[in-house]
Design a protein around this motif. Structure first.
Motif, PDB file in Angstrom:
ATOM      1  N   ARG A 118       0.853  -1.189   0.000  1.00 54.85           N
ATOM      2  CA  ARG A 118       0.000   0.000   0.000  1.00 54.85           C
ATOM      3  C   ARG A 118       0.884   1.233   0.000  1.00 54.85           C
ATOM      4  O   ARG A 118       1.921   1.258   0.670  1.00 54.85           O
ATOM      5  N   ARG A 119       0.470   2.280  -0.758  1.00 53.84           N
ATOM      6  CA  ARG A 119       1.285   3.480  -0.905  1.00 53.84           C
ATOM      7  C   ARG A 119       0.506   4.726  -0.513  1.00 53.84           C
ATOM      8  O   ARG A 119      -0.704   4.799  -0.696  1.00 53.84           O
ATOM      9  N   ASN A 120       1.253   5.701   0.003  1.00 59.91           N
ATOM     10  CA  ASN A 120       0.724   7.031   0.298  1.00 59.91           C
ATOM     11  C   ASN A 120       1.812   8.030  -0.034  1.00 59.91           C
ATOM     12  O   ASN A 120       2.747   8.231   0.734  1.00 59.91           O
ATOM     13  N   GLY A 121       1.712   8.640  -1.231  1.00 58.43           N
ATOM     14  CA  GLY A 121       2.745   9.559  -1.671  1.00 58.43           C
ATOM     15  C   GLY A 121       4.071   8.851  -1.830  1.00 58.43           C
ATOM     16  O   GLY A 121       4.187   7.854  -2.548  1.00 58.43           O
ATOM     17  N   SER A 122       5.104   9.341  -1.134  1.00 60.73           N
ATOM     18  CA  SER A 122       6.440   8.752  -1.244  1.00 60.73           C
ATOM     19  C   SER A 122       6.629   7.538  -0.345  1.00 60.73           C
ATOM     20  O   SER A 122       7.634   6.848  -0.428  1.00 60.73           O
ATOM     21  N   ILE A 123       5.639   7.259   0.537  1.00 59.11           N
ATOM     22  CA  ILE A 123       5.776   6.196   1.534  1.00 59.11           C
ATOM     23  C   ILE A 123       5.100   4.916   1.034  1.00 59.11           C
ATOM     24  O   ILE A 123       3.981   4.952   0.529  1.00 59.11           O
ATOM     25  N   THR A 124       5.785   3.796   1.196  1.00 62.21           N
ATOM     26  CA  THR A 124       5.253   2.493   0.797  1.00 62.21           C
ATOM     27  C   THR A 124       5.303   1.533   1.977  1.00 62.21           C
ATOM     28  O   THR A 124       6.318   1.437   2.673  1.00 62.21           O
ATOM     29  N   LEU A 125       4.197   0.851   2.210  1.00 64.86           N
ATOM     30  CA  LEU A 125       4.124  -0.209   3.217  1.00 64.86           C
ATOM     31  C   LEU A 125       4.073  -1.555   2.512  1.00 64.86           C
ATOM     32  O   LEU A 125       3.260  -1.757   1.609  1.00 64.86           O
ATOM     33  N   ARG A 126       4.952  -2.468   2.929  1.00 62.79           N
ATOM     34  CA  ARG A 126       4.919  -3.848   2.437  1.00 62.79           C
ATOM     35  C   ARG A 126       4.737  -4.775   3.630  1.00 62.79           C
ATOM     36  O   ARG A 126       5.485  -4.677   4.609  1.00 62.79           O
TER      37      ARG A 126
END
Length: 308
Positions: free
Chosen positions: A64-72
């Protein structure tokens, strides 16, 4: 505002039971009636990113992504009573209840070690769930999925002729000691001193500037992980917003809608859920536009600082 809500409530014959529940809760919040529960808290990180809505199944990772931040998220292995092992992701509403409880308890106690309470039914009550055997089994399953999953956060930035990437790997818990009765169909048996110890990295994200949430709103929005995520995100974003900002539909779909095949399906679901959130969060000054969601400086939802 109160007069408007009361006018709508008087037209209740035209409303569904769910709409009436939302309006009743909104009126109580506006009047301050029955609003006695202490605040809940969400970690600032989880106001920007979130967990899967549905079971990703056999996928090697979930993103999941939010702008420049990515969660894996990588699934962990959970062990059944017969010793068999299964790869599993946390997903749906219950892990969100659990994360909110973990954050709230960590903020309240300033301790990494959290005690689940005297009984399964009592713990379900803390989460805002009904104390049934089925609820208990779902909660235990999702709790175990959450405790064994591994998470990676990365922040990728491009600046002029340079680019950078920073990140962290962590688990929600560093230790868990869970005890349950072998035969507890009603969820009444004691938890026998069950505890969860948050990992140091996760604990620090929890206690640094947690986002305050009204438990009455969380209960009213129950049943939809998207509604819970949207409410938490809006409280976080609007708290410090100083000038109007538009979040595109593509950005919103990356953050909230990775489970939808096409963007128009996501947009329809997002707008439907947003209508419910706005009933309970009338201070949110925003507009749905063709280009995306327009956020504007808003009055505080909760008259307190983000830090408790």
């Amino acid at each position: 505002m109160t007069q408007t809500l009361n006018t709508i409530a008087r037209q209740s014959s035209l409303l569904t039971d769910r709409q009436l529940l939302l309006l009743d809760t909104a009126v109580d919040l506006e009047l301050g009636e029955g609003v006695t529960d202490p605040l809940n808290y969400a970690a600032r990180l989880w106001a920007q990113l979130s967990l899967p809505y549905r079971d990703p199944g056999d996928a090697p990772e979930w993103v999941r992504r939010n702008g420049s931040i990515t969660l894996r998220i990588s699934p962990g292995m959970i062990t059944a009573r017969d010793g068999s092992r299964t790869r599993a992701y946390p997903y749906g509403v219950i892990p969100r209840y659990l994360m909110t409880w973990m954050t709230t308890e960590a903020v309240r106690t300033r301790s990494r070690t959290l005690h689940l309470g005297d009984s399964l039914s009592q713990f379900l009550g803390k989460l805002g769930m009904n104390a049934s055997g089925a609820s208990g089994r779902r909660m235990v399953d999702q709790l175990r999925r959450l405790t064994v999953s591994t998470m990676n956060i990365e922040d990728l930035r491009n600046e002029n002729e340079r680019w950078s990437v920073s990140g962290a790997n962590f688990n929600v818990t560093s230790k868990y000691d869970l005890w349950f009765s072998k035969d507890d169909s009603q969820g009444q048996q004691p938890l026998l001193g069950s505890t969860i110890t948050l990992s140091e990295d996760f604990y620090q994200t929890v206690v640094e500037a947690p986002v305050p949430l009204r438990p009455e709103v969380l209960r009213a929005l129950a049943g939809s992980p998207m509604r819970l995520d949207m409410y938490t995100w809006l409280v976080y974003r609007l708290f410090s917003l100083r000038r109007p900002s538009t979040v595109s539909w593509n950005q919103l779909a990356n953050q909230f809608g990775s489970d939808y095949a096409v963007q128009r399906q996501f947009k329809a679901a997002f707008e439907k859920n947003l209508r419910e959130v706005r009933i309970l969060y009338p201070q949110a000054n925003l507009a749905v536009m063709k280009s995306g969601l327009r956020l504007m400086p808003s009055a505080q939802h909760i008259q307190s600082k983000l830090n408790p």
